[in-house]
Design a protein around this motif. Structure first.
Motif, PDB file in Angstrom:
ATOM      1  N   HIS A  18    -111.044 -13.812  30.062  1.00 24.98           N
ATOM      2  CA  HIS A  18    -109.822 -13.141  29.613  1.00 24.98           C
ATOM      3  C   HIS A  18    -108.669 -13.172  30.604  1.00 24.98           C
ATOM      4  O   HIS A  18    -107.674 -12.479  30.413  1.00 24.98           O
ATOM      5  CB  HIS A  18    -110.139 -11.702  29.208  1.00 24.98           C
ATOM      6  CG  HIS A  18    -111.035 -11.616  28.009  1.00 24.98           C
ATOM      7  ND1 HIS A  18    -110.561 -11.669  26.713  1.00 24.98           N
ATOM      8  CD2 HIS A  18    -112.379 -11.524  27.917  1.00 24.98           C
ATOM      9  CE1 HIS A  18    -111.587 -11.595  25.875  1.00 24.98           C
ATOM     10  NE2 HIS A  18    -112.693 -11.498  26.580  1.00 24.98           N
ATOM     11  N   MET A  50    -114.537  -3.631  28.356  1.00 23.85           N
ATOM     12  CA  MET A  50    -114.104  -4.559  27.302  1.00 23.85           C
ATOM     13  C   MET A  50    -113.455  -3.814  26.131  1.00 23.85           C
ATOM     14  O   MET A  50    -112.489  -4.293  25.544  1.00 23.85           O
ATOM     15  CB  MET A  50    -115.274  -5.403  26.777  1.00 23.85           C
ATOM     16  CG  MET A  50    -115.824  -6.415  27.766  1.00 23.85           C
ATOM     17  SD  MET A  50    -114.578  -7.398  28.641  1.00 23.85           S
ATOM     18  CE  MET A  50    -113.642  -8.057  27.283  1.00 23.85           C
ATOM     19  N   HIS A 104    -109.544  -4.457  24.986  1.00 22.32           N
ATOM     20  CA  HIS A 104    -109.105  -4.874  23.646  1.00 22.32           C
ATOM     21  C   HIS A 104    -108.153  -3.849  23.035  1.00 22.32           C
ATOM     22  O   HIS A 104    -107.220  -4.214  22.311  1.00 22.32           O
ATOM     23  CB  HIS A 104    -110.311  -5.158  22.754  1.00 22.32           C
ATOM     24  CG  HIS A 104    -111.019  -6.428  23.139  1.00 22.32           C
ATOM     25  ND1 HIS A 104    -110.386  -7.649  23.141  1.00 22.32           N
ATOM     26  CD2 HIS A 104    -112.277  -6.662  23.572  1.00 22.32           C
ATOM     27  CE1 HIS A 104    -111.236  -8.592  23.549  1.00 22.32           C
ATOM     28  NE2 HIS A 104    -112.393  -8.014  23.815  1.00 22.32           N
TER      29      HIS A 104
HETATM   30 ZN    ZN Z   1    -113.220 -10.390  24.223  1.00 20.40          ZN
END
Ligand code: ZN
Ligand code: URP
Ligand code: ZN
Ligand code: ZN
Length: 462
Positions: free
Chosen positions: A144, A103, A107
């Protein structure tokens, strides 16, 4: 912006037909004969030209930190170069460091990509394994829009995934409705061959292909296919470069296994003589993995595309300039691996594929756009000129010619692996998300105009 593309021949993967195309609000709103131009419309004359879905390059590395440096093209310059060549969507890679949370890496890459001029989406690499990777794969798929995970079977002591990671990640992907993808090379064999060559004093770029013979690739392709077969997952093999890997895919498909293969524009037309170029700076510029191979393998790759055992064409666009490549001047194992091509792929594949009679225009669309959209689950939003699709369109002049060169490319790289090649069949206009971003040599790429494209998991209904 409203655009009417008038008088061309629309080419989709299934058929070609005379039609005008009207785009509004970023979408295709009409496809048909003799469409009326709205008062405020920009009219593009496509007479004598093909009107095709914008290219999808399913394998690029913009702004990638790799082998001690960072690629020359970032998400803006790289996607802008793609638009100039008719490519309107890229699938890039989030590559977490071993032990880095997926993660966190995701990002970070999302932040870097905000400057993109064209639409983009991400495969996420699984470079290590623990419970957090299991958890983050779930978050990526469910929240996502990630539906593909990448595994590097090469690059030992860096991002290489061992068999435990492959098995656990493939199994998790199956559970989530995502597709595993692999860079197929036996990283241990590469590492040992590299050490032996260096010990013998063979340290120049000519050693690069010697450390990565076709068997090294075929072993990994067979292993990935076997693991996928046992677990019951599909698998997508990136940058298939040799006959032996293609044979593994062909055999598996004949058994009914869902295996997909990708060919790079460079592997289709460039041979391994480049590594023996008298100027080591030039030879280094071609160092990428898997390496360029002899013409026998190129012939096989074309047959794979024609016969339906290879499905997509990509570039693995990963540009490093001469100064960066010089990090390996005394040791080929330190040359940053990677070459460009995002701007040239469509024209190179058209010229070497359609002009030679190997591919029809519809087959060209299939392998440059539609198959990637279908395999990675963004069809028909992408990969089709049809009402409701994104207005990502390339107007293609089959008679136009261009001589490819680093001197005229938009990529920030300082080298062009296709240098001096004259191609017939070039984009005259590119429409991306309903905006005219390229017109007859005039590139109007807009920083930040690209959007992150979510790709739903397989087996989910909207
Ligand atoms: Zn997130
Ligand atoms: O040499 C290459 N291909 N560099 C980019 C990373 C990868 O292996 O795809
Ligand atoms: Zn790779
Ligand atoms: Zn790559």
């Amino acid at each position: 912006m409203t655009i009417l593309i008038r008088g061309g021949t629309v080419v989709n993967a299934d058929r070609a037909f005379r039609a005008d195309v009207l785009t509004e609000g970023g979408k295709i709103v009409a496809v048909g004969e003799n469409l009326e131009a709205p008062a405020h419309a920009t009219v593009v004359d496509a007479g004598g030209q093909y009107v095709m879905p914008g290219g999808i390059d399913p394998h690029t590395h913009m702004q990638l930190p790799f082998m001690g440096t960072v690629t020359a093209d970032d998400f803006y310059t790289g996607t802008a170069a793609g638009l100039a060549g008719g490519t309107t969507t890229i699938i890039d890679f989030v590559i977490p460091d071993p032990k880095q949370r997926l993660m966190d890496a995701f990002h970070t890459w999302r932040g870097w990509a905000e400057k993109a001029a064209a639409d983009y989406t991400f495969h996420v690499a699984v470079t290590w394994w623990d419970d957090s990777v299991h958890e983050d794969m779930g978050t990526l798929v469910k929240e996502h829009g990630v539906n593909s995970f990448k595994h590097f079977m090469a690059y030992k002591n860096a991002i290489m995934a061992d068999d435990e990671t492959l098995v656990k990640s493939f199994r998790r992907a199956l559970e989530l409705g995502a597709i595993p993808t692999v860079h197929a090379e036996n990283g241990e064999l590469v590492y040992q061959l590299q050490r032996e060559l260096v010990a013998k004093g063979i340290r120049g770029p000519e050693a690069h292909p010697l450390s990565r013979p076709p068997e090294v690739e075929a072993e990994a392709a067979n292993r990935a296919i076997a693991i996928a077969g046992v677990l019951g997952t599909p698998v997508y093999i990136v940058h298939v470069s040799c006959a032996e890997s293609l044979e593994a895919i062909t055999r598996a498909r004949a058994r009914g296994q869902r295996v997909y293969g990708e060919a790079l524009a460079g592997h289709l037309v460039i041979d391994d003589s480049v590594y023996r170029h008298p100027d080591p700076e030039v030879a280094r510029a071609y160092v990428m993995s898997p390496p360029f191979r002899s013409s026998h393998h190129q012939t096989a790759l074309w047959q794979g595309l024609q016969g339906g055992n290879l499905h997509t064409t990509a570039t693995d666009h990963c540009t490093f300039c001469a100064g960066q490549k010089a990090m390996g001047a005394d040791d080929f194992t330190r040359i940053p691996n990677g070459c460009g091509g995002v701007e040239e792929r469509m024209a190179v594949v058209w010229d070497a594929g359609v002009n030679t009679g190997r591919l029809t225009p519809s087959e060209f669309v299939r392998i440059t756009s539609t198959n990637a959209a279908q395999i990675f689950n963004i069809y028909p939003r992408k990969g089709s000129v049809s009402v409701g699709a994104d207005a990502d369109i390339v107007v293609w002049d089959p008679h136009g010619t261009r001589t490819l060169s680093a001197a005229t490319q938009h990529s920030k790289g300082d080298f062009n692996v296709f240098e001096g090649r004259t191609v017939r069949g070039i984009p005259t206009h590119t429409v991306a998300a309903g905006k005219l971003v390229y017109a007859n040599g005039d590139l109007r790429a807009e920083r930040g105009a690209g959007r992150y494209v979510e790709r739903p998991a397989f087996g989910t209904t909207p």
